[in-house]
Design a protein around this motif. Structure first.
Motif: not given
Length: 266
Positions: A210-215
């Motif tokens: 999962q993209p870190r910024e989104r998480a």
């Protein structure tokens, strides 16, 4: 959906125990709605004493949510009250998500959590939470008990807590927004309640795919807290939280009653 479910289950664990109150046990039943449909059914048991607490939550996906992410989960926590803090002793979360067994068992040693069991192994899905990031953390249900004790003492819902559930490390904060009248809706509880805004932010234990910024984006919402019947401790009577799958998810209290002692099997 699983992250939002964990967030909701933690909030449902927010049982407010008055200082020096006698032992109380309360059972609360909730439905969770999103996009006009029931997506989760939840039940929570609270055993509250002057010395400590035991909380158990149970949830199961329903309807279209079960088609996307079928699952059920039982979480239990126990601990004692400290001076201005909470002292968790055990936490256990077990269930089945997407047909796969899941289990986390935590115990506390020297004020720090120790992972005693984990299925599946964490490194299959998530980055490891560094040891230094775990120090001084508490589980989600104990965090809610700590915040609620603040409410019991001050009449407000101001507080922060570092939360670790064996896989994820999050920062949790809650603040007072005033009092509000919840109007009748279907068979849900209604009446005057304390309105609180909350925010949860994942800081470690990110999913590998999962993209870190989104998480890492904060997950926000609102909880309304009230005594559901005369003599009961205040508990959440309505919760709204953002969901990445179904938009805003709303948990409503259907009924609450005095119950027998919580059977916390650690």
């Amino acid at each position: 959906m699983r992250h939002s479910s964990w967030f909701l289950a933690g909030l449902v664990g927010l049982a407010l125990v008055p200082r020096d109150a006698a032992a109380e046990s309360v059972r609360a039943i909730y439905d969770v709605y999103a996009a006009g449909m029931t997506v989760l059914q939840m039940e929570a048991d609270f055993e509250l004493t002057p010395a400590g607490y035991r909380v158990e939550t149970r949830m199961r996906t329903q309807g279209v949510a079960a088609a996307f992410v079928s699952g059920e989960q039982v979480s239990r926590a126990a601990g004692a009250w400290g001076r201005g803090t909470v002292l968790p002793s055990t936490y256990r979360s077990e269930g089945v998500w997407r047909g796969r067994d899941r289990l986390v068992v935590l115990a506390w040693s020297g004020g720090n959590p120790v992972v005693e069991a984990m299925v599946p192994p964490n490194d299959e899905e998530r980055e490891a939470v560094p040891v230094e990031a775990r120090r001084g953390t508490i589980d989600a249900l104990s965090a809610m008990a700590l915040l609620s004790r603040t409410v019991a003492g001050s009449g407000t819902c101001e507080g922060r807590a570092p939360v670790y559930d064996g896989r994820r490390r999050s920062d949790f904060a809650i603040s007072t927004q005033g009092r509000e009248l919840i109007r009748p809706w279907r068979s849900a509880w209604h009446g005057e309640a304390l309105r609180c805004s909350f925010e949860g932010r994942l800081v470690a234990g990110f999913m590998r795919d999962q993209p870190r910024e989104r998480a890492a984006a904060p997950q926000t919402g609102t909880a309304w807290i009230a005594a559901p019947f005369p003599g009961a401790p205040p508990i959440p009577v309505r919760i709204e939280v953002s969901s990445r799958w179904f938009g805003t998810a709303t948990a409503v209290l259907l009924r609450a009653e005095a119950s027998t002692v919580v059977q916390t099997r650690q």
